[in-house]
Write a protein that holds these residues in place. Structure first.
Motif, short mmCIF file in Angstrom:
data_model
loop_
_atom_site.label_atom_id
_atom_site.label_comp_id
_atom_site.label_asym_id
_atom_site.label_seq_id
_atom_site.Cartn_x
_atom_site.Cartn_y
_atom_site.Cartn_z
N SER A 23 0.83 -1.20 0.00
CA SER A 23 0.00 0.00 0.00
C SER A 23 0.86 1.25 0.00
O SER A 23 0.60 2.21 -0.74
N SER A 30 2.12 6.50 -6.89
CA SER A 30 1.05 7.40 -7.33
C SER A 30 1.50 8.85 -7.26
O SER A 30 1.28 9.63 -8.20
N ASP A 76 -5.11 5.82 -9.93
CA ASP A 76 -6.11 5.91 -8.87
C ASP A 76 -6.74 4.55 -8.59
O ASP A 76 -6.98 4.20 -7.43
N ASP A 77 -7.03 3.79 -9.65
CA ASP A 77 -7.65 2.47 -9.46
C ASP A 77 -6.72 1.53 -8.71
O ASP A 77 -7.13 0.84 -7.77
N ASP A 80 -6.53 2.56 -5.10
CA ASP A 80 -7.74 2.20 -4.36
C ASP A 80 -7.73 0.72 -3.98
O ASP A 80 -8.07 0.34 -2.85
N ARG A 83 -5.29 0.23 -1.15
CA ARG A 83 -5.78 0.76 0.12
C ARG A 83 -6.86 -0.14 0.72
O ARG A 83 -6.89 -0.37 1.93
N ILE A 84 -7.74 -0.63 -0.13
CA ILE A 84 -8.81 -1.50 0.35
C ILE A 84 -8.22 -2.79 0.93
O ILE A 84 -8.61 -3.25 2.01
N LEU A 89 -8.60 2.30 3.56
CA LEU A 89 -9.56 3.18 2.90
C LEU A 89 -10.76 3.37 3.83
O LEU A 89 -11.42 2.41 4.21
N ARG A 138 -17.49 8.18 -2.76
CA ARG A 138 -17.33 6.76 -3.09
C ARG A 138 -18.59 6.19 -3.75
O ARG A 138 -18.49 5.33 -4.64
N GLN A 141 -18.41 7.21 -7.22
CA GLN A 141 -17.41 6.40 -7.90
C GLN A 141 -17.99 5.06 -8.34
O GLN A 141 -17.77 4.60 -9.46
N ILE A 218 -13.10 -2.78 -7.57
CA ILE A 218 -13.20 -1.65 -6.65
C ILE A 218 -14.65 -1.42 -6.24
O ILE A 218 -14.94 -1.19 -5.05
N LEU A 222 -15.87 -1.56 -2.42
CA LEU A 222 -16.44 -0.36 -1.81
C LEU A 222 -17.84 -0.63 -1.28
O LEU A 222 -18.21 -0.18 -0.19
#
Length: 274
Positions: A23, A30, A76-77, A80, A83-84, A89, A138, A141, A218, A222
């Motif tokens: 991460s 990034s 970004d993808d 994410d 992070r998840i 996140l 989110r 998104q 994602i 989410l």
């Protein structure tokens, strides 16, 4: 037995540290990619603003900007997903108008749909409470990704966004947001696979339509983070429907008002009989 438990704990700790390191790595990558990309965006705008460009030069600048935008979206993808997986996140829950959010998404993507000759409709039930607690960034998104995919994989027909109230309680509401299309569809034995990272329904989809296959992964993660469920119903050559089912709490003021209204309703027969 004790040795086995210690080995399991050690392996778990190692996996957690590896996930955290990954991460952090993606966060650093990034940042490093964003810096030169911002320079590319800035320089492109400067050159365009000077004028006197030929059509070919403007086309080259447009292609440069689109490539930079695509790369940033990919970064970004990936970030994410990382992070998840690392559990880093978090949701920023605030009062949100579901109707306004969905109409905004439909308005934003309608030109893309109309460019392909598609009809993009949005129907939000009036029964859904006007204010609910959600993370609008989110949630936007998730729905934007689903609608964008629907437009991408539909050659003719329509895409429809619908929101329905399933259950309402004094504390909140269970809602279903569905995105249906008349596109290429997905074979039943591939339904689970489309939610896996870097995967699409089949290899030809990747070649024909592009994309990394991270979007649905994602979205699923989410939705789970929100305590909901992402469902899929699809038939090849007929179309697909993705359904997001979520329980969204009501703001404290709305819960208090609802409780007061119910108390007044309970007292009403007593008052009438008196």
């Amino acid at each position: 037995r004790k040795l086995s438990d210690e080995a399991i704990l050690a392996a778990k700790d190692q996996a957690q540290r590896a996930s955290a390191a990954k991460s952090e790595f993606f966060a650093n990558v990034s940042h490093e990619i964003r810096t030169p990309m911002n320079v590319i965006f800035g320089m492109t705008e400067i050159v365009e603003s000077e004028g006197g460009l030929s059509d070919e030069q403007r086309d080259c600048l447009a292609r440069t900007r689109n490539a930079a935008t695509t790369l940033l979206a990919l970064v970004d993808d990936v970030l994410d997903v990382s992070r998840i997986e690392a559990g880093k996140l978090t949701l920023d829950v605030v009062e949100t108008s579901l109707e306004a959010l969905l109409l905004e998404i439909a308005d934003l993507l309608r030109p893309r749909a109309e460019a392909k000759g598609l009809d993009l409709a949005c129907d939000v039930s009036a029964a859904i409470p006007t204010r609910l607690l959600a993370d609008p960034v989110r949630l936007r998104q998730i729905v934007t990704n689903l609608v964008g995919n629907a437009v991408k994989f539909t050659e003719r027909g329509r895409v429809e966004v619908r929101a329905r109230l399933l259950v309402e309680t004094p504390l909140g509401a269970t809602v279903r947001i569905s995105v249906a299309d008349t596109g290429i569809g997905i074979a039943r034995d591939r339904h689970a696979a489309v939610f896996e990272s870097f995967t699409q329904a089949d290899g030809s989809s990747t070649r024909r339509f592009g994309g990394t296959g991270l979007g649905l992964t994602i979205c699923r993660d989410l939705v789970r983070l929100m305590g909901g469920e992402l469902q899929l119903d699809s038939t090849p050559d007929i179309g697909s429907e993705f359904r997001v089912v979520l329980f969204l709490e009501k703001p404290a003021a709305a819960r208090t008002q609802r409780a007061a209204d119910e108390a007044n309703e309970a007292e009403l027969p007593v008052r009438l009989s008196a």
